[in-house]
Each structure stands twice: as C-alpha cells, then as structure tokens.
Scaffold this active site. Sequence first.
Site, PDB file in Angstrom:
ATOM      1  N   ASP A   5       8.218   0.516 -11.551  1.00 37.38           N
ATOM      2  CA  ASP A   5       9.597   0.832 -11.935  1.00 37.38           C
ATOM      3  C   ASP A   5      10.462  -0.423 -11.827  1.00 37.38           C
ATOM      4  O   ASP A   5      10.014  -1.453 -11.321  1.00 37.38           O
ATOM      5  CB  ASP A   5      10.148   1.982 -11.059  1.00 37.38           C
ATOM      6  CG  ASP A   5      10.281   1.605  -9.576  1.00 37.38           C
ATOM      7  OD1 ASP A   5      10.933   0.591  -9.260  1.00 37.38           O
ATOM      8  OD2 ASP A   5       9.721   2.330  -8.723  1.00 37.38           O
ATOM      9  N   HIS A  51       1.705  -5.241 -10.079  1.00 38.02           N
ATOM     10  CA  HIS A  51       1.012  -4.249 -10.909  1.00 38.02           C
ATOM     11  C   HIS A  51       1.674  -4.069 -12.277  1.00 38.02           C
ATOM     12  O   HIS A  51       1.457  -3.053 -12.941  1.00 38.02           O
ATOM     13  CB  HIS A  51       0.952  -2.890 -10.182  1.00 38.02           C
ATOM     14  CG  HIS A  51      -0.009  -2.894  -9.020  1.00 38.02           C
ATOM     15  ND1 HIS A  51      -0.009  -1.937  -8.035  1.00 38.02           N
ATOM     16  CD2 HIS A  51      -1.014  -3.745  -8.691  1.00 38.02           C
ATOM     17  CE1 HIS A  51      -0.965  -2.200  -7.143  1.00 38.02           C
ATOM     18  NE2 HIS A  51      -1.579  -3.297  -7.516  1.00 38.02           N
ATOM     19  N   CYS A  53       3.052  -4.528 -33.041  1.00 37.01           N
ATOM     20  CA  CYS A  53       3.454  -5.618 -32.153  1.00 37.01           C
ATOM     21  C   CYS A  53       4.596  -6.389 -32.820  1.00 37.01           C
ATOM     22  O   CYS A  53       4.448  -6.827 -33.970  1.00 37.01           O
ATOM     23  CB  CYS A  53       2.273  -6.553 -31.897  1.00 37.01           C
ATOM     24  SG  CYS A  53       2.774  -8.074 -31.031  1.00 37.01           S
TER      25      CYS A  53
HETATM   26  P1  NAD Z   1       0.905   5.942  -2.486  1.00 37.03           P
HETATM   27  O1  NAD Z   1       1.332   7.175  -3.196  1.00 37.03           O
HETATM   28  O2  NAD Z   1      -0.545   5.742  -2.261  1.00 37.03           O
HETATM   29  O3  NAD Z   1       1.595   5.881  -1.042  1.00 37.03           O
HETATM   30  C1  NAD Z   1       2.952   6.129  -0.873  1.00 37.03           C
HETATM   31  C2  NAD Z   1       3.282   5.975   0.595  1.00 37.03           C
HETATM   32  O4  NAD Z   1       4.686   6.116   0.736  1.00 37.03           O
HETATM   33  C3  NAD Z   1       2.615   7.008   1.514  1.00 37.03           C
HETATM   34  O5  NAD Z   1       2.024   6.354   2.634  1.00 37.03           O
HETATM   35  C4  NAD Z   1       3.770   7.912   1.953  1.00 37.03           C
HETATM   36  O6  NAD Z   1       3.630   8.372   3.287  1.00 37.03           O
HETATM   37  C5  NAD Z   1       4.948   6.968   1.830  1.00 37.03           C
HETATM   38  N1  NAD Z   1       6.207   7.658   1.544  1.00 37.03           N
HETATM   39  C6  NAD Z   1       6.411   8.778   0.795  1.00 37.03           C
HETATM   40  N2  NAD Z   1       7.723   9.066   0.753  1.00 37.03           N
HETATM   41  C7  NAD Z   1       8.355   8.120   1.493  1.00 37.03           C
HETATM   42  C8  NAD Z   1       9.710   7.890   1.839  1.00 37.03           C
HETATM   43  N3  NAD Z   1      10.697   8.677   1.423  1.00 37.03           N
HETATM   44  N4  NAD Z   1      10.001   6.815   2.624  1.00 37.03           N
HETATM   45  C9  NAD Z   1       9.010   5.993   3.070  1.00 37.03           C
HETATM   46  N5  NAD Z   1       7.707   6.166   2.781  1.00 37.03           N
HETATM   47  C10 NAD Z   1       7.385   7.215   1.995  1.00 37.03           C
HETATM   48  O7  NAD Z   1       1.544   4.718  -3.272  1.00 37.03           O
HETATM   49  P2  NAD Z   1       1.220   3.182  -3.148  1.00 37.03           P
HETATM   50  O8  NAD Z   1       0.779   2.802  -1.782  1.00 37.03           O
HETATM   51  O9  NAD Z   1       2.355   2.443  -3.770  1.00 37.03           O
HETATM   52  O10 NAD Z   1      -0.063   3.078  -4.080  1.00 37.03           O
HETATM   53  C11 NAD Z   1      -0.547   1.840  -4.325  1.00 37.03           C
HETATM   54  C12 NAD Z   1      -0.467   1.527  -5.766  1.00 37.03           C
HETATM   55  O11 NAD Z   1      -1.535   2.076  -6.517  1.00 37.03           O
HETATM   56  C13 NAD Z   1       0.748   2.019  -6.514  1.00 37.03           C
HETATM   57  O12 NAD Z   1       1.886   1.315  -6.237  1.00 37.03           O
HETATM   58  C14 NAD Z   1       0.368   1.824  -7.891  1.00 37.03           C
HETATM   59  O13 NAD Z   1       0.844   0.608  -8.416  1.00 37.03           O
HETATM   60  C15 NAD Z   1      -1.100   1.767  -7.762  1.00 37.03           C
HETATM   61  N6  NAD Z   1      -1.728   1.903  -8.987  1.00 37.03           N
HETATM   62  C16 NAD Z   1      -1.166   2.695  -9.976  1.00 37.03           C
HETATM   63  C17 NAD Z   1      -1.683   2.631 -11.213  1.00 37.03           C
HETATM   64  C18 NAD Z   1      -1.034   3.340 -12.371  1.00 37.03           C
HETATM   65  O14 NAD Z   1      -0.440   4.379 -12.279  1.00 37.03           O
HETATM   66  N7  NAD Z   1      -1.174   2.724 -13.492  1.00 37.03           N
HETATM   67  C19 NAD Z   1      -2.766   1.842 -11.442  1.00 37.03           C
HETATM   68  C20 NAD Z   1      -3.314   1.079 -10.416  1.00 37.03           C
HETATM   69  C21 NAD Z   1      -2.776   1.119  -9.194  1.00 37.03           C
END
Ligand code: NAD
Length: 234
Positions: free
Chosen positions: A93, A108, A135
């Site tokens: 975002d 990412h 494109c």
């Molecule tokens: P996640 O959903 O795995 O974890 C979110 C964390 O935030 C959790 O530990 C949760 O306890 C915490 N949380 C929830 N609400 C909260 C709040 N209000 N305040 C504080 N903490 C809070 O997300 P992540 O760790 O960002 O996942 C890793 C990455 O995997 C993502 O950022 C994303 O980029 C990624 N990913 C996504 C894609 C895609 O969609 N294309 C592709 C590859 C990787």
Amino acid sequence: MPQPSIVILTGAGLSAESGLATFRDKGGIWSKYDYRDVATPQGFAKNPKLVHEFYNMRRRDHAAVKPNAAHLALARLEREHAGNVVIVTQNIDALHEAAGSKNLIHMHGELLKALCQHCGSTHAWTEDLSLFTQCPRCGSDGGMRPDVVWFGERPYHMGEIGKALSACDLFVSIGTSGHVYPAAGFVAEASAYGAHTVELNLEPSEGASYFAECIHGPATEVVPSFVERLLGGT
Ligand code: NAD
C-alpha cells in the site's frame, strides 16, 4: 555525538487499523485466497484474469483508506530525529508516503504501480489492469502485471537494505508476523551488527525471541508512544 541510525521494518499489521486486511491473521487475505493462485508467477501464468481481479479489488479498496496514527508517528520520527531513519516496508500500500515518509523502501513492490513484462518499464497505476491493458511505453498487450513481488521472486532493493541494516543502531519491526523471508531474517542481521532490536506487534510474532525488547498492542497505540519515547518526550 552522532545520533542513532534507525531502520524500521513494517508489515501488514501497521495498516490493519486503516482498514486493510492482514495476510495470516484469522479472516486475513490468505484465509480467503490460496497464495499460490494469486501471489506467484505460476498462478499468474495459469490464470492471469483471477490475479488481475485480486489486485484490482485491492487497488479499489486502497482508494478508500487513509494513513493511521502509526504511519503518521513514523513520518514524524523521520522529520524530527536528528539521525538517519529508513523505513523498509513489506506493504504494497501507499500509506507511508501518504503520511509523509520520504526515506522509504518498498521491498515487495507497490500496488499503485504496474510492470510491463515485455519491456520491463514501470508505471504509476490507479486503474484496473487486464490482459488487454497496453503498456504505455512499448504498446504491447498481455504483459502488464502489478509491480509487486510474488512468492518465489526476489524482493527489491536487497543491497540497499543490507547496507542500512549493517549501519543501524536500532532496528524496529512493526506489525509483521515474521513468517516471510528475507524480511523475517533482518532482526538477526541487525543484531549481529550490534543494533538494539525492538518488536512492536499486536502479539508475539514468530520471531519474537530474536528481539531484545518487545512491546505488544495495537499499532495506533504502541507506535506513537514508542516514537514519543525515542524523540525524548517521555
Ligand atoms: P501477516 O499478515 O503475516 O502478519 C501481520 C502481523 O500484524 C501479525 O503478526 C499480527 O499479529 C499483526 N497485527 C495485526 N493487527 C495489528 C495491529 N492493529 N497492530 C499491530 N500489529 C497487528 O503480514 P506480514 O508479516 O506483513 O506478511 C509478510 C508479507 O508477506 C506481507 O507484507 C506481504 O508483502 C507478503 N507477501 C504478499 C504477497 C502478495 O499478496 N502479493 C506476496 C508475497 C509476500
């Protein structure tokens, strides 16, 4: 006396209170979609229409959200701290930039950018994408995709991130579950270079034991008070 250099890693939990779903929490994005279908190059090759629909939906949802108190506090930290502050975000975002953060690395990729698989050009993008989108640079269709890093692809800017981690005095991880590498390994890397490490998360993450200090609670509460502490307010 040089001011401490700070690296902040952010994840989906930071934007949760802005109304954007996290990935692995109950009711999160991966409970509704199989990541292999919508977030891998293989998924895109198999069913590009589904992948475009997934990111078109997320792009439309994004138009309605605003940065929250945690994004604003991090922008304030960058403005007011005398040393270097860099944010490395896993979030696609654009809420950090909307809050005013400037020294920002999108490891990412970005939801509001499109990438042409034919010519490699990237473009600011707020509209829907489809198989028929041309494109703007090379004019070919069928090759436009969201400029996001999918599972199995190499995250962006790893050299720059490695340099920042090796030079930081403080590493702070906010709102990330610690499941996705390489980001999940940054705490060990920063710690090996001698940085103090702090986790700010709703609950202990997968990697909580790697941090010297953990503060648990909603980002809109714990981040502003942590920034206040760093800036010497309390
Ligand atoms: P996640 O959903 O795995 O974890 C979110 C964390 O935030 C959790 O530990 C949760 O306890 C915490 N949380 C929830 N609400 C909260 C709040 N209000 N305040 C504080 N903490 C809070 O997300 P992540 O760790 O960002 O996942 C890793 C990455 O995997 C993502 O950022 C994303 O980029 C990624 N990913 C996504 C894609 C895609 O969609 N294309 C592709 C590859 C990787």
